[in-house]
Design an enzyme around this catalytic site. Structure first.
Site, PDB file in Angstrom:
ATOM      1  N   ASP A 180      -9.195  -2.686   9.401  1.00 47.75           N
ATOM      2  CA  ASP A 180      -8.723  -1.965   8.211  1.00 47.75           C
ATOM      3  C   ASP A 180      -9.823  -1.000   7.789  1.00 47.75           C
ATOM      4  O   ASP A 180     -10.917  -1.429   7.416  1.00 47.75           O
ATOM      5  CB  ASP A 180      -8.416  -2.984   7.092  1.00 47.75           C
TER       6      ASP A 180
ATOM      7  N   SER B 272      -4.997  -4.230  -2.325  1.00 46.37           N
ATOM      8  CA  SER B 272      -5.823  -3.036  -2.420  1.00 46.37           C
ATOM      9  C   SER B 272      -6.469  -2.968  -3.811  1.00 46.37           C
ATOM     10  O   SER B 272      -7.082  -3.934  -4.239  1.00 46.37           O
ATOM     11  CB  SER B 272      -4.925  -1.830  -2.114  1.00 46.37           C
TER      12      SER B 272
ATOM     13  N   HIS C 230      -4.098  -1.152   6.474  1.00 47.12           N
ATOM     14  CA  HIS C 230      -4.463  -1.609   5.141  1.00 47.12           C
ATOM     15  C   HIS C 230      -3.304  -2.314   4.441  1.00 47.12           C
ATOM     16  O   HIS C 230      -3.460  -2.809   3.341  1.00 47.12           O
ATOM     17  CB  HIS C 230      -4.919  -0.393   4.316  1.00 47.12           C
TER      18      HIS C 230
END
Lengths: 393, 270
Positions: free
Chosen positions: B219, B97, B247
């Site tokens: 995602d 991320s 995610h």
């Protein structure tokens, strides 16, 4: 979860034992089951009724996360989903479900991830609670908290600003007199303290110095401090005897109808040749200490009534000449009342410090306050103010 | 008060002491616990380094500086400091991320320090911009901040998540309740704003470290087209799409994630 208990024998026959499917569909909360990836596999009627969505809209088609507002979706993916997979459950997560017609339904969500015997994720179960009113209340709380934080910041700023008007950053330049003042508020200094001082000129060779301590703290005490400071300035211009000034001041403070009272020491200083003729009157305040050039320290002043308490007051004016090499020290009770586990700083401690200190009033005042602060391990319980005047020579 | 890296960023070292270095950096929302199903798979061959980003998990709250950390560059500088303090070299970096971009920034600044970059669910910009599709609008990001605020009351009350349903894995217990997804709400809010308003598209072309983009099939935070964008922008980067949704494949599809990372680290990197 367990199934419904069998109806107790004495139950009211008009109320049928609840059916587990009925309970599932019409429970007073929304139920959803989803794949570990988040796709809805079953949903109860309550959730459909609340949201206006249909089973066809959801089952096998949409992820629960897709039903949320965009902000909530990010929260789901970055918090709720990791909590589910990382720790198996999430509780009381606040989200908003977008209804079929587009309005949002604030909800609280509890969710658990069930794993199979090998630890592989099997199913996610979600309970959804309508939190419309709770969310409104929480928003109010949040807003109140923000406002309170802002108000507190403003109050601290106000206290600082006010303090600066009550305690001048440095005393004025007086020809023929060395002046030093040090002020240290109690504790962290976020509140407006009650100590104040002022030094001002009334004619060419005449100055007035005042050091005082108003009872209490906060804005109301600051208002009284301000009143006293400016009243002294106004009266001292037309009255020469400090005791007369205090008498008038007492009347003004009594008329102000405040519960705050005040101790102060008022000096009128008239320059004569190489020194100063000093007239001092005390209102419930410790007498000044005068250090002579040989290093001995003398008390100077006669006790007088507090200001702002009694109609009948008694003030006495003491007079002495302050000659070259002599230093006069005024202080508030934050100095002598300072205490630690070993006892009080006390008058004796104060006298000893003044006897031993350097001749410069600036150094004397600063060292004295530093010592008193250190005596209380850096966090004084009361305000501390020291005003030192000395005649060069 | 200066503290060492281990205390500032809650560093945990494991694996082979003489193995090559493998650093895992967690994404926005949680902390190093995000790697709990992935990192152990590398301990037999690598020196594994886990840490919490400033403002997250059990990193020292005092080390979060709203000026330094007002851009991802501040976190990249933290990462470089951490590597230097621990004396790391030839770092294989795995960033999830937001940490994917933190790794990119660090590798651009000190290319000699990094030998591989694995970017899990990277997004160089979350907000749409003209032809670029990040997947979110500025309003969506405000919505996230509101969402954080709504969950702030729970945090403030010291709600400890109850651990359920893992009787055969008791190690998921106490440690998780104290560190999983826990953050100071004020810092989390600041970090959220920094994360979701960042724009690091221009930095991608400057990466010279061999890079792998690990992308989930579905995602919403980092959609497949963003993964493709990152692959295209980083010279020579590869893209592997995992058959996973959401995610956080490091939690939801750990085996596939491990396999893809291992294959990339074992390969030539060309």
């Amino acid at each position: 979860m367990t199934g419904p208990d069998p109806a107790p024998p004495d139950s009211d026959a008009a109320v049928p034992a609840d059916d587990i499917e009925q309970l599932y569909d019409w429970a007073p909360c929304g139920y959803l089951s989803m794949t570990p990836g988040g796709v809805v596999v079953t949903v109860n009627q309550t959730f459909l009724t609340w949201t206006g969505l249909t089973r066809e809209d959801l089952v096998g088609v949409r992820r629960f996360a897709d039903l949320l507002t965009a902000g909530g979706r990010i929260y789901y993916e970055t918090h709720l989903d990791p909590m589910l997979h990382g720790q198996g459950s999430a509780r009381e997560v606040a989200l908003e479900v977008v209804r079929a017609e587009g309005e949002v339904l604030p909800v609280l969500v509890n969710a658990v991830l069930e794993r199979d015997q090998d630890g592989a994720p099997l199913v996610v179960r979600v309970a959804v609670f309508d939190a419309t009113e709770r969310r409104q209340y929480e928003r109010e709380l949040l807003r109140a908290r923000r406002l309170a934080e802002e108000a507190e910041a403003r109050a601290v700023e106000l206290a600082r600003t006010l303090q600066q008007t009550l305690v001048p950053p440095r005393p004025p330049e007086v020809p023929g007199l060395e002046l030093a003042a040090v002020y240290r508020p109690a504790g962290s200094g976020a509140e407006v303290g009650g100590d104040f001082y002022d030094v001002f000129q009334v004619d060419e060779d005449t100055w007035v110095a005042v050091l005082g301590d108003v009872s209490g703290k906060g804005v109301e005490a600051a208002v009284v401090t301000s009143l006293i400071r400016y009243t002294v300035r106004a009266i001292a211009v037309r009255m020469t005897d400090p005791s007369d000034v205090l008498r008038d001041l007492n009347r003004v403070v009594l008329d102000h109808e405040t519960t705050h009272f005040c101790t102060l020491a008022l000096l009128r200083l008239v320059r004569i040749d190489d020194g100063w003729q000093v007239a001092e009157s005390l209102a419930g305040h410790p007498p000044a200490l005068v250090r002579t050039p040989d290093g001995t320290v003398h008390l100077f002043g006669s006790p007088g009534s507090l200001v702002g308490v009694f109609d009948q007051v008694e003030f006495t004016t003491a007079r002495r000449f302050l000659g070259p090499g002599e230093t006069l020290v005024l202080y508030t009770d934050g100095v002598i009342d300072a205490a630690n586990a070993g006892g009080h700083f006390g008058e004796d401690g104060l006298r000893a410090r003044i006897e031993a200190s350097s001749p410069s009033p600036t150094a004397l005042a600063q060292e004295l306050v530093d010592e008193v602060v250190e005596f209380q391990h850096g966090s004084p319980r009361d305000d501390i103010a020291v005003l030192a005047l000395s005649v060069p020579g | 008060m200066p503290m060492d890296a281990a205390s500032r960023w809650n560093v945990h070292l494991s694996g082979r002491e003489d193995g090559p270095t493998l650093v895992f950096a967690h994404g926005f929302g949680c902390a190093q616990g995000m790697w709990r199903f992935v990192a152990p798979a590398f301990e037999d061959r690598y020196r594994v380094v886990l840490f919490d980003l400033a403002g997250c998990g059990d990193s020292d709250p005092a080390s979060y500086d709203r000026v330094r950390h007002s851009s991802l560059q501040g976190h990249a500088s933290d990462l470089l400091e951490l590597c230097d303090e621990l004396g790391l070299a030839e770092v294989r970096f795995v960033g999830h991320s937001v940490s994917a971009m933190i790794g990119v920034l660090a590798a651009v600044e000190r290319p000699e320090l990094f030998s591989r970059l694995v970017l899990v669910g990277p997004s160089p910009r979350y907000v749409d911009d003209e032809d670029y599709r990040g997947g979110f609008t500025a309003d969506d990001i405000d919505g996230l901040l509101e969402s954080l605020d709504s969950n702030y009351l729970g945090w403030a009350g010291g709600m400890a998540p109850v651990i359920m349903g893992n009787p055969d894995r008791p190690e998921l217990g106490a440690e998780l309740t104290t560190s999983f997804c826990r953050a100071d709400p004020e810092l989390a809010r600041h970090f959220a704003r920094v994360t979701f308003t960042s724009d690091n598209r221009a930095d991608l072309a400057r990466v010279t470290t061999p890079s792998l983009v690990l992308q989930c099939r579905d995602d919403v935070i980092a959609p497949p087209e963003v993964g493709a964008y990152v692959r295209d922008a980083i010279p020579g980067a590869r893209l592997v799409t995992l058959d996973a949704t959401g995610h956080c494949p490091n939690l939801s599809a750990p085996e596939a994630t491990v396999a893809a990372i291992a294959a990339f680290l074992d390969g030539s990197g060309e």
